[in-house]
Every structure is written in structure tokens, then in C-alpha cells.
Design a protein around this motif. Structure first.
Motif, short mmCIF file in Angstrom:
data_model
loop_
_atom_site.label_atom_id
_atom_site.label_comp_id
_atom_site.label_asym_id
_atom_site.label_seq_id
_atom_site.Cartn_x
_atom_site.Cartn_y
_atom_site.Cartn_z
N PRO A 44 14.96 -36.78 -25.68
CA PRO A 44 14.89 -38.08 -25.00
C PRO A 44 14.06 -37.98 -23.73
N TYR A 45 13.40 -39.06 -23.37
CA TYR A 45 12.49 -39.04 -22.23
C TYR A 45 13.22 -38.80 -20.91
N TRP A 46 14.53 -39.09 -20.86
CA TRP A 46 15.25 -38.94 -19.59
C TRP A 46 15.74 -37.52 -19.35
N LEU A 47 15.49 -36.58 -20.30
CA LEU A 47 15.88 -35.19 -20.10
C LEU A 47 14.64 -34.32 -19.97
N ASN A 48 14.72 -33.26 -19.15
CA ASN A 48 13.60 -32.34 -19.06
C ASN A 48 13.73 -31.29 -20.16
N LYS A 49 12.84 -30.30 -20.17
CA LYS A 49 12.84 -29.33 -21.27
C LYS A 49 14.07 -28.44 -21.27
N LEU A 50 14.80 -28.37 -20.14
CA LEU A 50 16.03 -27.58 -20.09
C LEU A 50 17.27 -28.40 -20.39
N GLY A 51 17.08 -29.71 -20.63
CA GLY A 51 18.22 -30.56 -20.94
C GLY A 51 18.87 -31.19 -19.73
N MET A 52 18.27 -31.02 -18.56
CA MET A 52 18.81 -31.62 -17.34
C MET A 52 18.21 -33.02 -17.17
N PRO A 53 18.84 -33.89 -16.37
CA PRO A 53 18.28 -35.23 -16.17
C PRO A 53 16.92 -35.16 -15.47
N MET A 54 15.98 -35.91 -15.99
CA MET A 54 14.62 -35.92 -15.43
C MET A 54 14.57 -36.75 -14.14
N PHE A 55 15.33 -37.83 -14.10
CA PHE A 55 15.30 -38.73 -12.94
C PHE A 55 16.69 -38.76 -12.30
N SER A 56 16.72 -38.99 -11.00
CA SER A 56 18.02 -39.10 -10.34
C SER A 56 18.65 -40.44 -10.71
N ARG A 57 19.97 -40.52 -10.60
CA ARG A 57 20.66 -41.75 -10.99
C ARG A 57 20.39 -42.89 -10.01
N THR A 58 20.32 -42.57 -8.74
CA THR A 58 20.07 -43.61 -7.74
C THR A 58 18.82 -43.24 -6.95
N PRO A 59 18.07 -44.23 -6.54
CA PRO A 59 16.89 -43.92 -5.71
C PRO A 59 17.32 -43.29 -4.38
N ALA A 60 16.45 -42.50 -3.81
CA ALA A 60 16.78 -41.76 -2.59
C ALA A 60 17.06 -42.70 -1.42
N LEU A 61 16.42 -43.88 -1.40
CA LEU A 61 16.61 -44.80 -0.28
C LEU A 61 17.99 -45.45 -0.31
N GLU A 62 18.60 -45.52 -1.48
CA GLU A 62 19.92 -46.17 -1.59
C GLU A 62 21.07 -45.22 -1.25
N ILE A 63 20.81 -43.93 -1.14
CA ILE A 63 21.87 -42.97 -0.84
C ILE A 63 22.17 -43.01 0.65
N GLY A 64 23.42 -43.13 0.99
CA GLY A 64 23.84 -43.17 2.40
C GLY A 64 23.67 -44.56 2.99
N ARG A 65 24.05 -44.69 4.27
CA ARG A 65 23.93 -45.97 4.97
C ARG A 65 22.55 -46.08 5.60
N PRO A 66 22.06 -47.30 5.79
CA PRO A 66 20.74 -47.43 6.45
C PRO A 66 20.82 -46.91 7.89
N GLY A 67 19.84 -46.19 8.28
CA GLY A 67 19.80 -45.63 9.63
C GLY A 67 20.53 -44.30 9.74
N GLU A 68 21.21 -43.88 8.69
CA GLU A 68 21.92 -42.60 8.74
C GLU A 68 20.93 -41.46 8.56
N LYS A 69 21.19 -40.35 9.24
CA LYS A 69 20.28 -39.22 9.15
C LYS A 69 20.37 -38.57 7.77
N LYS A 70 19.34 -37.80 7.45
CA LYS A 70 19.26 -37.17 6.14
C LYS A 70 20.34 -36.11 5.97
N TYR A 71 20.61 -35.35 7.01
CA TYR A 71 21.56 -34.25 6.89
C TYR A 71 22.94 -34.69 7.37
N CYS A 72 23.95 -34.03 6.89
CA CYS A 72 25.34 -34.39 7.19
C CYS A 72 25.67 -34.05 8.65
N ASP A 73 26.30 -34.99 9.34
CA ASP A 73 26.72 -34.77 10.71
C ASP A 73 28.16 -34.25 10.68
#
Length: 92
Positions: A44-73
């Protein structure tokens, strides 16, 4: 003449074993000696050659709250835990 099987040929025949008998061979060896059967499988197109998911489930911009830093405080997490502990102590 005697009908009892004697001689080197009959001796070899008496010691032959069935290599496909599962009771006489460990399962790993039995499975390795199985003939190869090719199966058609389209990956299937959504798996890579090792069988792992090719794409993340959620876009990177939607993870966390807006204005929150990238790393965990961690200090914010410790403050949050301290608040929970004081609330639980006040109740009891």
C-alpha cells in the motif's frame, strides 16, 4: 533363501527418515526446508518498504498548542505535578 531383508541396501532403508515429518524435526528447521511459494503482494502507498507508516497521522503544525515551543518544558510539567499534589493534600 531367507525372506528377511539383509544387506547394506536394506540396512540403509531401515534408517531412512521422513524429513517433512514435524515430529522428527525442530519447527525452525522444518519451516526453513519448506519449498518457496511466491505470492503477489502490492505494498500500500501509505507504508514504506519496511512496513512502517510513510506519512505521519497529523501534520506537524497541528501537534501541540499554538505558540508552544518545539521541545518539552519540564519545569512546566513539574509545576503542574506540584499543583496536583497540593490539591490532593488539601482535600485529605
Amino acid at each position: 533363501m531367507c525372506r528377511v531383508p539383509t544387506g547394506w541396501v536394506h540396512r540403509m532403508q531401515s534408517k531412512k527418515i521422513n524429513i517433512w515429518d514435524v515430529r522428527k524435526m525442530r519447527p525452525d528447521r522444518y519451516l526453513c526446508k519448506q519449498p518457496f511459494f511466491e505470492t503477489k503482494f502490492n505494498r500500500p502507498y501509505w507504508l514504506n518498504k519496511l512496513g512502517m507508516p510513510m506519512f505521519s497521522r497529523t501534520p506537524a503544525l497541528e501537534i501541540g498548542r499554538p505558540g508552544e515551543k518545539k521541545y518539552c518544558d519540564m519545569s512546566a510539567l513539574h509545576r503542574q505535578d506540584a499543583k496536583k499534589k497540593t490539591v490532593s493534600r488539601a482535600k485529605s
